[in-house]
Design a protein around this motif. Structure first.
Motif: not given
Length: 578
Positions: A444-449, A488-501, A536-538
């Protein structure tokens, strides 16, 4: 094996045989193309799905190679038609070719389903074309054979062999350090890619074609043949001949892509020093076939599979051309046949064990025996922890061992431009113990990985002589890359995965032997950060990008679209003909 088909049993016969108005129209349009009924009636029609384009350097030879395939089809008494497919190349597509892998899979499935094709030859090779074509063909279900593009010739500059990708990263660091002149840089630029074909390192392209080979989807050893070797032309014609027999035998993908085939492919991938991208694509391919291959399965195989292909970037000395002349993939598989399921069926109609008979190693330094591996364990490891509860991937053999257990403060970047600006700052406050982190770079964040995971070493450290450091992201990296990169940290930060914190200054700990990746932050503090996080916004609000964001799965599930997986719903099946 199923009973051999008769001409009236062919799938294409439904289009051309009945004495009705619709079939009259089909036959007359074939005649409009200059063909007579003796060309296409009562014989298999073979679709050749060609991912050639003038912007796909890896497939530059496919314009000619398709003629070799059609020659083979004709020799076997069938009729070949070329269908151009989406050409998903690595060099020019932005933000990433991964954004379009699933689009190629959709196109492949629907092109096969809606046309009068009895079997297909899939022409691919550049990274995402292998999984995209195979995923679509699995879902379509007609007999298929995969024709790999093959690696380009080894690079050369000033008498030294160059490996595409790997040496680009290496010399770019030297360029940034002021150690490469303009003339040298121009010479490397012209010498690193010398022919048609995919990267000649064991990057994603050679990894994925090796996986297709080990899965039984290619002619034996086809993945190793250099793109411009005359053997590649002969192999292409042989693909054309063989697919015709597969149609008569009704040898469909479901008979080949089994749990045993997927395990064989994973074991061989580990032994070759595969790209980290293999994890995402292999899981996606398996799930299309209804096989629940997981990250934990791959990690378990990685722990017991030695790396025996001494090919860059995980190996030290050799390139794919050397690998081919040392015996190629058949020789590597023969070295480790006691670890494979030799009963697995392949596109030849024979078992994997039968296909490996007579294979030999001609250079034991390029293809090592199990007793003398390049690296004791396989090339990939899967991490878990409070930074990546659903998993992350690292390539231990391609990084400095001192980082296998490492702890240091995080330096966090929220975007690629922010990170790029910082690493070129010679006064950046950073030490070799820091952990560089890039987030918002996943599906989602790249977008497209995108392949942003091999973060550049900051210029401030390069000038001190450092060439590796621990780096973490929810992005991918090129299969030609190397270094202490967690991906490949999952879940990704853009959807609220722990990396976002994670915040700059937080302590991050990697413990590779115990497969752990954690931020040493109190759970209460993390809960406060989670409550304050705002989505964040899509990245897309319309078109294909919108579809991608609505339906793409996370890295640990293969990043396929949820509606294309086998358990989503009933297949559309064969189209009706009225």
């Amino acid at each position: 094996m199923r009973e051999r088909k008769k001409p009236e049993d062919l799938r294409s016969a439904r289009w051309f045989t009945p004495d009705d108005l619709r079939s009259f129209g089909h036959r007359s349009r074939m005649m409009q193309l200059g063909y007579g009924e003796e060309d296409f009636a009562n014989r298999p029609i073979i679709g050749v799905l060609n991912t050639w384009s003038e912007l796909n350097t890896c497939h530059a030879h496919f314009r000619e190679r398709v003629q070799d395939v059609k020659r083979g089809v004709l020799q076997a008494g069938a009729f070949a038609v070329e269908l151009p497919s989406l050409s998903v190349d690595e060099s020019f597509i932005k933000p990433t070719s991964m954004l379009y892998r699933n689009l190629l899979a959709i196109e492949t499935e629907e092109m096969i389903r809606c046309h009068p094709l009895d079997g297909v030859v899939l022409m691919g090779g550049c990274d995402k074309t292998t999984p995209g074509l195979v995923m679509g063909a699995i879902s379509a279900g007609v007999p298929m054979i995969y024709l790999p593009a093959g690696p380009m010739l080894r690079g050369n500059y000033a008498g030294k062999p160059l490996g595409s990708g790997s040496d680009a990263w290496k010399y770019w660091d030297e360029r940034r350090a002021g150690n490469i002149s303009d003339a040298e840089w121009l010479g490397i630029q012209g010498g690193i890619a010398r022919s048609a074909g995919t990267c000649m390192t064991m990057g994603t392209a050679s990894t994925m074609t090796a996986i297709a080979d080990a899965m039984g989807l290619t002619l034996p050893g086809a993945s190793s043949i250099p793109a411009v070797d005359s053997e590649h032309q002969r192999m292409s014609a042989a693909c054309g001949r063989r697919i015709v027999e597969m149609v008569w035998e009704d040898l469909t993908p479901d008979q080949i892509i089994t749990e045993a085939a997927c395990r064989n492919a994973a074991v061989v991938a580990m032994a070759t020093g595969c790209s980290t991208n293999a994890v995402v694509h292999l899981i996606a391919m398996a799930r299309r076939a209804g096989i629940n291959l997981t990250l934990d399965d791959l990690d378990a195989l990685g722990r017991i599979t030695p790396l025996i292909a001494n090919v860059r970037p995980s190996g030290k000395d050799y390139l794919m051309e050397d690998f081919y002349y040392a015996g190629g993939l058949r020789a590597l598989m023969k070295q480790m046949e006691d670890r494979l399921d030799l009963s697995a069926l392949t596109v030849t109609g024979k078992t994997m064990g039968e296909n490996l008979q007579g294979a030999k190693v001609y250079n034991a330094d390029v293809i090592r025996p199990l007793s003398n591996p390049v690296y004791e364990e396989g090339s990939l490891a899967v991490l878990r922890g409070n930074l990546c509860p659903d998993g992350a991937v690292i390539k231990p053999a391609a990084c400095d061992p001192k980082f296998h257990v490492h702890q240091g403060p995080a330096l966090v970047f929220d975007s690629y431009p922010e990170m790029k600006k910082a690493v070129d700052n010679e006064n950046l406050e950073i030490t070799p113990d820091h952990v560089m982190v890039l987030r918002n770079a996943g599906p989602h964040g790249g977008p497209g990985f995108p392949e942003w995971g091999m973060l550049p070493i900051p210029k401030a450290l390069i000038k001190q002589g450092h060439r590796d450091m621990l780096r973490i992201s929810d992005a991918r990296m090129s299969g030609t890359s190397y270094g202490a990169c967690v991906l490949h940290v999952a879940p990704e930060s853009y959807i609220g995965g722990p990396l976002a914190l994670l915040k700059t200054g937080d302590i991050v700990r990697l413990d590779l032997p115990n497969r752990r990746l954690d931020m040493l932050v109190d759970e209460g503090e993390l809960a406060k950060r989670k409550a304050a996080w705002v989505a964040p916004a899509p990245r897309f609000e319309r078109g294909y990008g919108h579809i991608f964001l609505q339906h793409v799965t996370q890295a640990d599930k293969g990043c396929d679209f949820d509606f294309l997986e086998t358990d989503f719903g009933r297949s559309a099946g064969e189209p009706e003909i009225y």
